[in-house]
Design a protein around this motif. Sequence first.
Motif, PDB file in Angstrom:
ATOM      1  N   TRP A  88      48.513  92.155  33.756  1.00  0.00           N
ATOM      2  CA  TRP A  88      46.995  92.577  33.684  1.00  0.00           C
ATOM      3  C   TRP A  88      46.162  91.679  33.501  1.00  0.00           C
ATOM      4  CZ3 TRP A  88      45.458  91.834  28.879  1.00  0.00           C
ATOM      5  CH2 TRP A  88      46.217  91.926  27.764  1.00  0.00           C
ATOM      6  N   GLY A  89      46.403  90.297  33.480  1.00  0.00           N
ATOM      7  CA  GLY A  89      45.257  89.299  33.408  1.00  0.00           C
ATOM      8  C   GLY A  89      45.427  88.484  32.207  1.00  0.00           C
ATOM      9  N   ALA A  90      46.328  88.957  31.230  1.00  0.00           N
ATOM     10  CA  ALA A  90      46.173  88.058  29.944  1.00  0.00           C
ATOM     11  C   ALA A  90      46.749  86.742  30.218  1.00  0.00           C
ATOM     12  CB  ALA A  90      46.742  88.845  28.870  1.00  0.00           C
TER      13      ALA A  90
ATOM     14  N   GLN B 153      36.560  95.400  39.631  1.00  0.00           N
ATOM     15  CA  GLN B 153      36.098  94.593  38.616  1.00  0.00           C
ATOM     16  C   GLN B 153      37.429  93.381  37.920  1.00  0.00           C
ATOM     17  OE1 GLN B 153      35.267  97.826  37.605  1.00  0.00           O
ATOM     18  NE2 GLN B 153      32.869  97.812  37.432  1.00  0.00           N
ATOM     19  N   ASN B 154      38.726  93.525  38.356  1.00  0.00           N
ATOM     20  CA  ASN B 154      39.532  92.880  37.587  1.00  0.00           C
ATOM     21  C   ASN B 154      39.601  92.018  38.857  1.00  0.00           C
ATOM     22  OD1 ASN B 154      41.691  91.767  36.863  1.00  0.00           O
ATOM     23  ND2 ASN B 154      43.047  93.575  36.726  1.00  0.00           N
ATOM     24  N   ASP B 155      39.527  90.645  38.616  1.00  0.00           N
ATOM     25  CA  ASP B 155      39.794  89.557  39.528  1.00  0.00           C
ATOM     26  C   ASP B 155      41.036  89.560  39.830  1.00  0.00           C
ATOM     27  OD1 ASP B 155      38.802  86.861  37.185  1.00  0.00           O
ATOM     28  OD2 ASP B 155      40.322  88.500  37.169  1.00  0.00           O
ATOM     29  N   MET B 156      42.016  89.661  39.062  1.00  0.00           N
ATOM     30  CA  MET B 156      43.284  89.657  39.382  1.00  0.00           C
ATOM     31  C   MET B 156      43.694  90.269  40.629  1.00  0.00           C
ATOM     32  SD  MET B 156      45.757  90.078  36.223  1.00  0.00           S
ATOM     33  CE  MET B 156      46.382  91.312  37.150  1.00  0.00           C
ATOM     34  N   SER B 157      43.023  91.386  41.107  1.00  0.00           N
ATOM     35  CA  SER B 157      43.440  92.381  41.867  1.00  0.00           C
ATOM     36  C   SER B 157      42.627  92.240  43.291  1.00  0.00           C
ATOM     37  CB  SER B 157      43.462  93.961  41.615  1.00  0.00           C
ATOM     38  OG  SER B 157      42.441  94.315  40.694  1.00  0.00           O
ATOM     39  N   LEU B 158      41.615  91.201  43.291  1.00  0.00           N
ATOM     40  CA  LEU B 158      40.809  91.001  44.452  1.00  0.00           C
ATOM     41  C   LEU B 158      41.582  90.747  45.846  1.00  0.00           C
ATOM     42  CD1 LEU B 158      37.818  88.980  43.158  1.00  0.00           C
ATOM     43  CD2 LEU B 158      37.574  91.323  43.627  1.00  0.00           C
ATOM     44  N   SER B 159      42.608  90.044  45.682  1.00  0.00           N
ATOM     45  CA  SER B 159      43.266  89.974  46.813  1.00  0.00           C
ATOM     46  C   SER B 159      43.856  91.397  47.280  1.00  0.00           C
ATOM     47  CB  SER B 159      44.591  88.956  46.450  1.00  0.00           C
ATOM     48  OG  SER B 159      45.379  89.864  45.493  1.00  0.00           O
ATOM     49  N   THR B 160      44.212  92.477  46.305  1.00  0.00           N
ATOM     50  CA  THR B 160      44.659  93.366  47.146  1.00  0.00           C
ATOM     51  C   THR B 160      43.435  94.530  47.606  1.00  0.00           C
ATOM     52  OG1 THR B 160      44.684  94.540  44.983  1.00  0.00           O
ATOM     53  CG2 THR B 160      46.813  93.238  45.626  1.00  0.00           C
TER      54      THR B 160
ATOM     55  N   GLY C 167      45.822 104.090  33.081  1.00  0.00           N
ATOM     56  CA  GLY C 167      45.958 103.822  34.638  1.00  0.00           C
ATOM     57  C   GLY C 167      47.072 104.429  35.038  1.00  0.00           C
ATOM     58  N   GLU C 168      46.999 104.721  36.589  1.00  0.00           N
ATOM     59  CA  GLU C 168      47.874 105.411  37.238  1.00  0.00           C
ATOM     60  C   GLU C 168      49.088 104.630  37.627  1.00  0.00           C
ATOM     61  OE1 GLU C 168      47.725 108.843  38.714  1.00  0.00           O
ATOM     62  OE2 GLU C 168      46.286 108.764  37.108  1.00  0.00           O
ATOM     63  N   GLY C 169      48.764 103.322  38.051  1.00  0.00           N
ATOM     64  CA  GLY C 169      50.011 102.601  38.409  1.00  0.00           C
ATOM     65  C   GLY C 169      49.927 101.304  37.395  1.00  0.00           C
ATOM     66  N   GLN C 170      49.411 100.235  37.990  1.00  0.00           N
ATOM     67  CA  GLN C 170      49.272  98.986  37.032  1.00  0.00           C
ATOM     68  C   GLN C 170      48.035  99.377  35.845  1.00  0.00           C
ATOM     69  OE1 GLN C 170      50.262  96.050  36.447  1.00  0.00           O
ATOM     70  NE2 GLN C 170      48.795  94.835  35.753  1.00  0.00           N
ATOM     71  N   ARG C 171      48.163  99.185  34.639  1.00  0.00           N
ATOM     72  CA  ARG C 171      47.404  99.369  33.650  1.00  0.00           C
ATOM     73  C   ARG C 171      46.054  98.454  33.656  1.00  0.00           C
ATOM     74  NH1 ARG C 171      47.956  97.085  28.089  1.00  0.00           N
ATOM     75  NH2 ARG C 171      45.806  96.947  28.641  1.00  0.00           N
TER      76      ARG C 171
ATOM     77  N   LYS D  56      59.034  87.759  27.255  1.00  0.00           N
ATOM     78  CA  LYS D  56      59.033  88.877  28.152  1.00  0.00           C
ATOM     79  C   LYS D  56      57.589  89.469  27.953  1.00  0.00           C
ATOM     80  CE  LYS D  56      61.678  89.901  30.788  1.00  0.00           C
ATOM     81  NZ  LYS D  56      61.229  89.269  31.850  1.00  0.00           N
ATOM     82  N   ILE D  57      57.144  89.538  26.733  1.00  0.00           N
ATOM     83  CA  ILE D  57      55.738  89.891  26.314  1.00  0.00           C
ATOM     84  C   ILE D  57      54.700  89.465  27.038  1.00  0.00           C
ATOM     85  CG2 ILE D  57      54.076  90.386  24.432  1.00  0.00           C
ATOM     86  CD1 ILE D  57      56.749  90.788  22.793  1.00  0.00           C
ATOM     87  N   ALA D  58      54.596  87.938  26.930  1.00  0.00           N
ATOM     88  CA  ALA D  58      53.674  87.058  27.887  1.00  0.00           C
ATOM     89  C   ALA D  58      53.711  87.308  29.187  1.00  0.00           C
ATOM     90  CB  ALA D  58      53.899  85.627  27.571  1.00  0.00           C
ATOM     91  N   SER D  59      54.728  87.494  29.983  1.00  0.00           N
ATOM     92  CA  SER D  59      54.905  87.708  31.133  1.00  0.00           C
ATOM     93  C   SER D  59      54.319  89.198  31.757  1.00  0.00           C
ATOM     94  CB  SER D  59      56.234  87.323  31.930  1.00  0.00           C
ATOM     95  OG  SER D  59      57.102  88.137  31.622  1.00  0.00           O
ATOM     96  N   ARG D  60      54.528  90.210  30.652  1.00  0.00           N
ATOM     97  CA  ARG D  60      54.212  91.558  31.058  1.00  0.00           C
ATOM     98  C   ARG D  60      52.681  91.411  30.926  1.00  0.00           C
ATOM     99  NH1 ARG D  60      57.316  95.813  32.010  1.00  0.00           N
ATOM    100  NH2 ARG D  60      55.366  97.097  31.903  1.00  0.00           N
ATOM    101  N   ALA D  61      51.959  90.660  30.018  1.00  0.00           N
ATOM    102  CA  ALA D  61      50.599  90.695  29.830  1.00  0.00           C
ATOM    103  C   ALA D  61      50.098  89.881  31.025  1.00  0.00           C
ATOM    104  CB  ALA D  61      50.322  90.027  28.466  1.00  0.00           C
ATOM    105  N   ALA D  62      50.737  88.863  31.522  1.00  0.00           N
ATOM    106  CA  ALA D  62      50.100  88.216  32.765  1.00  0.00           C
ATOM    107  C   ALA D  62      49.981  89.258  33.913  1.00  0.00           C
ATOM    108  CB  ALA D  62      51.081  87.136  33.186  1.00  0.00           C
TER     109      ALA D  62
END
Length: 497
Positions: free
Chosen positions: A187-189, A18-25, A313-317, A179-185
């Motif tokens: 997972w799609g924030a 469901q996470n559109d970020m990871s569709l490519s994978t 989550g196991e890897g990516q949150r 740093k916080i913004a790039s980590r949040a990016a």
Amino acid sequence: MALGIVCIVRFIENQTVQNDMSLSTLPSPHYRRIADMLRMTLASGALRAGDRMISARKLAEREQVSLPTALEALRCLEAEGLIFARPRSGYFVRQADAVPSMQVDRQLSGPVPVAMSAVARSLFSSAETRLVPLGAALPDPEWLPTEALQRALLATGRRLDARGQSYSLPPGRADLRNKIASRAAQWGARFAADELVITAGATQALRLALRAVCQPGDAVAIEQPAYFGTLLLLEDLGLKALQIPTDPLEGLMLEPLAEAIQHHRPAAVLASPTVQNPLGASMPVARKQELVALLARAGIPLIEDDVYGDLAGEGQRPPACKAFDRSGNVIYCSSLSKTLAPGWRIGWIAAGRYHAQVLQARMAGEWAGAPLLEAAMSEVLSSGDYDRHLRRLKSRIAEGVKAVIARVEASFPPGSRVAMPAAGFLLWVELPQPINALEVHRRALALGIGVSPGPLFSPAAELQNYLRLNCANEPTPHLLNAVGQIGALCHELVRVG
Ligand SMILES: Cc1ncc(COP(=O)(O)O)c(C=O)c1O
């Protein structure tokens, strides 16, 4: 003796689909064929509820596919509720209608004033640092990356020199916000560094959020049971609690929430959709999307408390609700208290369309931050130390949770139920009547053991037959013996009646 303890099993979110970020994978459609085949095996009755599924690695070998493809097939079945994952143990067959669930009180009541600070006060004041730490929701200090934190402090102290002792002004240091913004990016924030305000832990972020969108007397929809810090904030700000039934597996229930919105129109919804305290529940990604859409339609802000998100989550949150926020309606609050350094008080808020109010409130209240700690934290987040530490922390937590559950199963009285968390380190235990958790707490204290009794998690200090146990500790014989002692206490209280 294993005495009829009922474990509630739950799913790890199938974020990949469901996470559109990871569709490519997404792996190739082979996974569908393998999922179909596994489905047929399950339908044939060849495996029973609780049986272990073939491992992803063996499945990949057998079907001559890559490991991600085999994993995706298993995740499909997981998303359909046919199997479930246990941390570090693999997938198991779930027989949906045979899994007994902790009773969810689906009854909606209206907004109520919060009056639990007296209970909280008495529990706080009785807490001593040398208790067996099954009470407070904190990871074992030995599990924190003290050396990396100290290294970063030293290096940053030298670099900042005298400026390290000054104030950090709102919105907080730009290096940390970046740093916080790039980590949040990851997972799609979609918030930028200049939409963030650094706060003194998530607690201050939550306070600022409530201040920005509520007036005294307003109702705030919260989970039932709810984190006691949230309840204390509501009480302090003169806000009422509108309790929304919360499923031990899938978190905040949307149908009752929609009904509550219709009848009581809360000023905000405050929830932890990823790893809820005390249940350990996480909303499936699709439900998070629905929640964001529902509240955007209603024009009611969602205050998202995500302090445990990095433990999921196991890897990516999995993505937080903030990943689906298109209108700035989600006020995202988090911190590093549950993973890195609770005492450093580094939290943040991305308040969407309420940013100006939040920044204003931060400037008008406790406005100063500590530049040394902010800069050192930014260094830790940049270095790769944090990700390494997170992987190790999650695996230690999984071991701790497993060990405590096993001891609870072996020592608590029949009729006890455990909401088994797929992530996080909190264990919510329902005790058979007539056990009163406050009495368990009192007797445990006398034995030098800390536990968190259920009344802490309810606005009117109800939930008397629940306990929350912190499992983020090395499962030493001493610790597990303490869990057994709590079990023995509960047996005694059942007998006394
Ligand atoms: C759900 C939840 N939110 C917020 C907090 C407080 O976080 P912080 O220490 O960053 O203020 C806690 C701490 O237990 C928590 O469990």
